[in-house]
Design a protein around this motif. Sequence first.
Motif, mmCIF file in Angstrom:
data_model
loop_
_atom_site.group_PDB
_atom_site.id
_atom_site.type_symbol
_atom_site.label_atom_id
_atom_site.label_comp_id
_atom_site.label_asym_id
_atom_site.label_seq_id
_atom_site.Cartn_x
_atom_site.Cartn_y
_atom_site.Cartn_z
ATOM 1 N N ALA A 113 25.117 72.169 48.254
ATOM 2 C CA ALA A 113 25.071 71.168 47.736
ATOM 3 C C ALA A 113 25.197 69.813 48.255
ATOM 4 O O ALA A 113 24.419 68.919 47.958
ATOM 5 C CB ALA A 113 26.512 70.994 46.754
ATOM 6 N N ALA A 114 25.657 69.693 49.374
ATOM 7 C CA ALA A 114 25.884 68.665 50.151
ATOM 8 C C ALA A 114 24.486 68.677 50.904
ATOM 9 O O ALA A 114 23.908 67.450 51.024
ATOM 10 C CB ALA A 114 26.833 68.989 51.310
ATOM 11 N N MET A 115 23.956 69.667 51.182
ATOM 12 C CA MET A 115 22.625 69.557 51.865
ATOM 13 C C MET A 115 21.406 68.945 51.000
ATOM 14 O O MET A 115 20.750 68.121 51.374
ATOM 15 C CB MET A 115 22.123 70.845 52.406
ATOM 16 C CG MET A 115 22.660 71.421 53.426
ATOM 17 S SD MET A 115 22.368 73.152 53.858
ATOM 18 C CE MET A 115 20.913 72.869 55.172
ATOM 19 N N ALA A 116 21.565 69.198 49.627
ATOM 20 C CA ALA A 116 20.749 68.702 48.589
ATOM 21 C C ALA A 116 20.777 67.129 48.696
ATOM 22 O O ALA A 116 19.912 66.371 48.450
ATOM 23 C CB ALA A 116 20.979 69.725 47.432
ATOM 24 N N ALA A 117 22.013 66.711 48.624
ATOM 25 C CA ALA A 117 22.405 65.304 48.615
ATOM 26 C C ALA A 117 21.963 64.627 49.570
ATOM 27 O O ALA A 117 21.387 63.638 49.651
ATOM 28 C CB ALA A 117 23.822 64.880 48.215
ATOM 29 N N VAL A 118 22.141 65.178 50.770
ATOM 30 C CA VAL A 118 21.811 64.330 52.148
ATOM 31 C C VAL A 118 20.259 64.154 52.358
ATOM 32 O O VAL A 118 20.036 63.246 53.285
ATOM 33 C CB VAL A 118 22.370 65.145 53.541
ATOM 34 C CG1 VAL A 118 21.675 66.268 54.090
ATOM 35 C CG2 VAL A 118 22.836 63.987 54.448
ATOM 36 N N LYS A 119 19.438 64.914 51.763
ATOM 37 C CA LYS A 119 18.305 64.719 51.658
ATOM 38 C C LYS A 119 17.493 63.385 51.472
ATOM 39 O O LYS A 119 16.478 63.071 51.946
ATOM 40 C CB LYS A 119 17.326 65.950 51.148
ATOM 41 C CG LYS A 119 17.233 67.321 51.825
ATOM 42 C CD LYS A 119 16.456 68.230 51.070
ATOM 43 C CE LYS A 119 16.772 68.437 49.526
ATOM 44 N NZ LYS A 119 15.787 69.424 49.069
ATOM 45 N N THR A 120 18.461 62.559 50.503
ATOM 46 C CA THR A 120 18.108 61.469 50.329
ATOM 47 C C THR A 120 18.544 60.263 51.072
ATOM 48 O O THR A 120 17.980 58.961 50.734
ATOM 49 C CB THR A 120 18.387 61.217 48.638
ATOM 50 O OG1 THR A 120 19.843 61.071 48.647
ATOM 51 C CG2 THR A 120 17.890 62.296 47.737
#
Length: 99
Positions: free
Chosen positions: A26-33
Amino acid sequence: MTTTTVLELAVCSVADRPAAEEARRAAMAAVKTYPGFVSWKALNSLDQRDLIADLVEWSDKESADAAAAKVQADPAFAPYMAAITGVTLMQHFSTTDTI
């Protein structure tokens, strides 16, 4: 040719690796932005069940520092931060040579 980016290496202990892995996704999905984000490699120790590492690549140190401040308030990171029981290493590195 060497591309100049900043690598952030975090080595952490976790009590529950499956829960930490789920929270990390979930953190990885957020940091992509996040501005300046390049890549994130999630690593799990083969020798210590409670040890994980993250290798995050940023375009520059300023982006890495801004992201470090942003994750503190980002709700997507709260479960991952809660899953971490200790931090062994958290450092930024520049690339000097690549083969």
